[in-house]
Scaffold this motif. Structure first.
Motif, PDB file in Angstrom:
ATOM      1  N   ARG A 174       0.823  -1.222   0.000  1.00 32.87           N
ATOM      2  CA  ARG A 174       0.000   0.000   0.000  1.00 32.87           C
ATOM      3  C   ARG A 174       0.848   1.258   0.000  1.00 32.87           C
ATOM      4  NH1 ARG A 174      -3.319   1.684   5.259  1.00 32.87           N
ATOM      5  NH2 ARG A 174      -1.183   2.342   5.745  1.00 32.87           N
ATOM      6  N   ASP A 175       1.949   1.257   0.749  1.00 34.67           N
ATOM      7  CA  ASP A 175       2.749   2.465   0.920  1.00 34.67           C
ATOM      8  C   ASP A 175       4.039   2.429   0.104  1.00 34.67           C
ATOM      9  OD1 ASP A 175       0.844   3.302   2.780  1.00 34.67           O
ATOM     10  OD2 ASP A 175       1.899   2.324   4.434  1.00 34.67           O
ATOM     11  N   SER A 176       4.092   1.593  -0.932  1.00 37.21           N
ATOM     12  CA  SER A 176       5.321   1.502  -1.720  1.00 37.21           C
ATOM     13  C   SER A 176       5.633   2.806  -2.449  1.00 37.21           C
ATOM     14  CB  SER A 176       5.205   0.363  -2.737  1.00 37.21           C
ATOM     15  OG  SER A 176       4.082   0.559  -3.581  1.00 37.21           O
ATOM     16  N   ASP A 177       4.610   3.630  -2.717  1.00 34.91           N
ATOM     17  CA  ASP A 177       4.855   4.889  -3.420  1.00 34.91           C
ATOM     18  C   ASP A 177       5.579   5.905  -2.547  1.00 34.91           C
ATOM     19  OD1 ASP A 177       2.604   4.955  -1.782  1.00 34.91           O
ATOM     20  OD2 ASP A 177       1.702   6.625  -2.909  1.00 34.91           O
ATOM     21  N   ARG A 178       5.598   5.676  -1.241  1.00 33.27           N
ATOM     22  CA  ARG A 178       6.270   6.595  -0.329  1.00 33.27           C
ATOM     23  C   ARG A 178       7.719   6.207  -0.068  1.00 33.27           C
ATOM     24  NH1 ARG A 178       1.577   6.903   4.407  1.00 33.27           N
ATOM     25  NH2 ARG A 178      -0.202   7.311   3.013  1.00 33.27           N
ATOM     26  N   ALA A 179       8.170   5.106  -0.653  1.00 30.49           N
ATOM     27  CA  ALA A 179       9.528   4.627  -0.364  1.00 30.49           C
ATOM     28  C   ALA A 179      10.585   5.622  -0.833  1.00 30.49           C
ATOM     29  CB  ALA A 179       9.750   3.261  -1.014  1.00 30.49           C
ATOM     30  N   ALA A 180      10.365   6.246  -2.003  1.00 23.55           N
ATOM     31  CA  ALA A 180      11.360   7.181  -2.531  1.00 23.55           C
ATOM     32  C   ALA A 180      11.511   8.397  -1.625  1.00 23.55           C
ATOM     33  CB  ALA A 180      10.981   7.605  -3.949  1.00 23.55           C
ATOM     34  N   SER A 181      10.392   8.968  -1.209  1.00 24.96           N
ATOM     35  CA  SER A 181      10.478  10.135  -0.321  1.00 24.96           C
ATOM     36  C   SER A 181      11.079   9.766   1.021  1.00 24.96           C
ATOM     37  CB  SER A 181       9.075  10.730  -0.123  1.00 24.96           C
ATOM     38  OG  SER A 181       8.201   9.763   0.446  1.00 24.96           O
ATOM     39  N   LEU A 182      10.803   8.546   1.507  1.00 22.47           N
ATOM     40  CA  LEU A 182      11.410   8.101   2.764  1.00 22.47           C
ATOM     41  C   LEU A 182      12.924   7.965   2.617  1.00 22.47           C
ATOM     42  CD1 LEU A 182      11.056   7.060   5.663  1.00 22.47           C
ATOM     43  CD2 LEU A 182      10.749   4.765   4.711  1.00 22.47           C
ATOM     44  N   ALA A 183      13.383   7.442   1.477  1.00 20.63           N
ATOM     45  CA  ALA A 183      14.825   7.308   1.257  1.00 20.63           C
ATOM     46  C   ALA A 183      15.502   8.666   1.232  1.00 20.63           C
ATOM     47  CB  ALA A 183      15.082   6.562  -0.059  1.00 20.63           C
ATOM     48  N   HIS A 184      14.872   9.653   0.596  1.00 19.14           N
ATOM     49  CA  HIS A 184      15.465  10.988   0.545  1.00 19.14           C
ATOM     50  C   HIS A 184      15.467  11.652   1.913  1.00 19.14           C
ATOM     51  CE1 HIS A 184      16.161  11.680  -3.790  1.00 19.14           C
ATOM     52  NE2 HIS A 184      15.168  10.817  -3.961  1.00 19.14           N
ATOM     53  N   SER A 185      14.455  11.388   2.723  1.00 21.00           N
ATOM     54  CA  SER A 185      14.398  12.021   4.038  1.00 21.00           C
ATOM     55  C   SER A 185      15.392  11.411   5.024  1.00 21.00           C
ATOM     56  CB  SER A 185      12.981  11.912   4.612  1.00 21.00           C
ATOM     57  OG  SER A 185      12.617  10.549   4.800  1.00 21.00           O
ATOM     58  N   LEU A 186      15.689  10.115   4.883  1.00 23.99           N
ATOM     59  CA  LEU A 186      16.610   9.461   5.809  1.00 23.99           C
ATOM     60  C   LEU A 186      18.061   9.531   5.355  1.00 23.99           C
ATOM     61  CD1 LEU A 186      14.588   6.220   6.715  1.00 23.99           C
ATOM     62  CD2 LEU A 186      14.796   8.330   8.041  1.00 23.99           C
ATOM     63  N   ALA A 187      18.300   9.716   4.071  1.00 21.04           N
ATOM     64  CA  ALA A 187      19.667   9.707   3.559  1.00 21.04           C
ATOM     65  C   ALA A 187      20.390  10.998   3.934  1.00 21.04           C
ATOM     66  CB  ALA A 187      19.654   9.554   2.036  1.00 21.04           C
ATOM     67  N   PRO A 188      21.713  10.929   4.091  1.00 18.79           N
ATOM     68  CA  PRO A 188      22.474  12.165   4.327  1.00 18.79           C
ATOM     69  C   PRO A 188      22.315  13.130   3.151  1.00 18.79           C
ATOM     70  CG  PRO A 188      23.794  10.218   4.814  1.00 18.79           C
ATOM     71  CD  PRO A 188      22.551   9.731   4.155  1.00 18.79           C
ATOM     72  N   ARG A 189      22.630  14.379   3.394  1.00 18.25           N
ATOM     73  CA  ARG A 189      22.434  15.424   2.398  1.00 18.25           C
ATOM     74  C   ARG A 189      23.249  15.143   1.139  1.00 18.25           C
ATOM     75  NH1 ARG A 189      23.676  21.902   3.215  1.00 18.25           N
ATOM     76  NH2 ARG A 189      22.969  22.565   1.139  1.00 18.25           N
ATOM     77  N   GLY A 190      22.573  15.210   0.004  1.00 18.50           N
ATOM     78  CA  GLY A 190      23.232  15.017  -1.270  1.00 18.50           C
ATOM     79  C   GLY A 190      23.338  13.570  -1.729  1.00 18.50           C
ATOM     80  N   THR A 191      22.881  12.603  -0.909  1.00 11.67           N
ATOM     81  CA  THR A 191      22.984  11.183  -1.288  1.00 11.67           C
ATOM     82  C   THR A 191      21.614  10.541  -1.459  1.00 11.67           C
ATOM     83  OG1 THR A 191      23.119  10.498   1.039  1.00 11.67           O
ATOM     84  CG2 THR A 191      25.196  10.966  -0.109  1.00 11.67           C
ATOM     85  N   GLY A 192      20.561  11.349  -1.457  1.00 20.06           N
ATOM     86  CA  GLY A 192      19.222  10.788  -1.569  1.00 20.06           C
ATOM     87  C   GLY A 192      19.014  10.019  -2.856  1.00 20.06           C
ATOM     88  N   HIS A 193      19.506  10.580  -3.967  1.00 19.27           N
ATOM     89  CA  HIS A 193      19.327   9.911  -5.250  1.00 19.27           C
ATOM     90  C   HIS A 193      20.040   8.565  -5.279  1.00 19.27           C
ATOM     91  CE1 HIS A 193      23.393  11.467  -5.816  1.00 19.27           C
ATOM     92  NE2 HIS A 193      23.502  10.640  -6.854  1.00 19.27           N
TER      93      HIS A 193
END
Length: 360
Positions: A174-193
């Motif tokens: 159900r929440d798989s569409d939020r995985a990308a935004s979660l990765a960007h929010s938890l990753a250090p600055r500049g490494t979200g991609h």
């Protein structure tokens, strides 16, 4: 002004640096494995849910593309999972139960044939071994009762793990569409991609492995079952079910299920039919290795057979049968992450402007 001469030559300093990196990576991996073993009650449902999500992801995406609510689509997908797994489990268990006694008797006859033809000293009758085992069980009845209680506790634990894994699969879908935004929010600055790309690559590897393995296991089981039926080997349905289940443990599962089929054919139909059964098993394995694997799993992470065997051994030593089932998907995900890191590193070296843009 004179410069001080380095204490160690350049090659030694590079070797020391790489040794430090390897020791650090090994320490992190050891701590991660220790935490997974210590928290296996929580980690196991999560890993099983990830495998279920990887297997059912295309179905959920298809429903979502046809404007079905994501929660409803996840619920329908989980219901389909329960129906398919329950139905497949019922078919497998029924086939094994119906032909289990016949397979066991054939294996006992095969063992007696080996004893008689190779004149093994000290063993006169396989039935004596069964009687001795039965007497041993009767002698230690209290231990058997304790084992029964442990078995009941194990069944309860498996049911709880299955229910939790099913619920987690629902939420992951159900929440798989939020995985990308979660990765960007938890990753250090500049490494979200990079974190997002690694996550996508790892999930794609597991997704491809689960779909490909399931399809290959179904084809292997059907081919071997048809071959055994043509050769009139007893318990063909049960042996085919054993092949299907064993296909999820690469190489080792196919070897064990194929060996059981050959022994059953040897005991019931004789040496010639056993050779024909061996030929059927080898032909299916050749078909799998040279046709099915390259075609079906060509877009997933390809691992060398030696790496798969090492992963199976490590998984078995850490978590037994469950570790063997999870070892190859986890390694596929790790190889996917490593491949993404290498690609990003190569692109970063080849395009200085990109590195400057990411650092800004």
């Amino acid at each position: 002004m004179s410069t001080r001469k380095p204490l160690l030559p350049d090659a030694a300093r590079r070797t020391a640096a790489w040794c430090g990196v390897l020791l650090l990576a090994a320490g992190v991996a050891a701590v991660a494995i220790w935490l997974c073993v210590a928290l296996k009650t929580a980690v196991t449902p999560v890993l099983l849910a990830l495998l279920g999500t990887a297997l059912l992801g295309p179905v959920h995406r298809w429903l979502s593309a046809h404007r079905v609510n994501r929660s409803v689509a996840a619920g329908l997908t989980c219901a389909a999972l329960v129906a398919v797994v329950g139905g497949a489990g019922y078919i497998v268990v029924t086939a094994l139960v119906d032909s289990g006694a016949q397979i066991v008797d054939s294996l006992k006859d095969a063992a007696q044939w080996v004893v008689d033809h190779f004149d093994i000293k000290g063993v006169t009758n396989v039935d004596d071994l069964a009687d001795n085992a039965r007497n041993l069980v009767e002698k230690f009845g209290a231990s058997a009762a304790g084992g029964l209680l442990s078995g009941i506790s194990l069944i309860g634990s498996l049911l709880a793990t299955s229910v939790l894994a099913l619920l987690l699969t629902f939420f992951f879908l159900r929440d798989s569409d939020r995985a990308a935004s979660l990765a960007h929010s938890l990753a250090p600055r500049g490494t979200g991609h990079l974190v997002e790309a690694m996550g996508r690559r790892a999930f794609e590897a597991v997704e491809g492995f689960m779909r490909g393995t399931t399809f290959i296991a179904l084809i292997d089981a059907l081919c071997i079952t048809v071959g055994l039926l043509i050769l009139r080997v007893p318990g063909a349905a049960g042996l085919g079910a054993l092949v299907f289940v064993g296909a999820y443990i690469p190489y080792l599962g196919a070897f064990i299920s194929g060996a059981v089929a050959v022994l059953v054919a040897l005991a019931d139909r004789g040496f010639v039919i056993a050779l024909w059964t061996l030929g059927v098993v080898l032909a299916v394995q050749v078909l799998e290795g040279h046709v099915l694997q390259p075609v079906i799993q060509s877009r997933t992470v390809q691992m060398h057979p030696a790496m798969i065997m090492i992963a199976l051994t490590a998984g078995a030593s850490v978590a037994g049968l469950l570790g063997m089932l999870l070892a190859v998907p986890v390694c596929a995900a790790l190889f996917g992450v490593i491949g993404e890191l290498r690609k990003d590193y190569a692109v970063g070296d080849g395009n200085p402007a990109r590195g400057a843009a990411e650092g800004s």
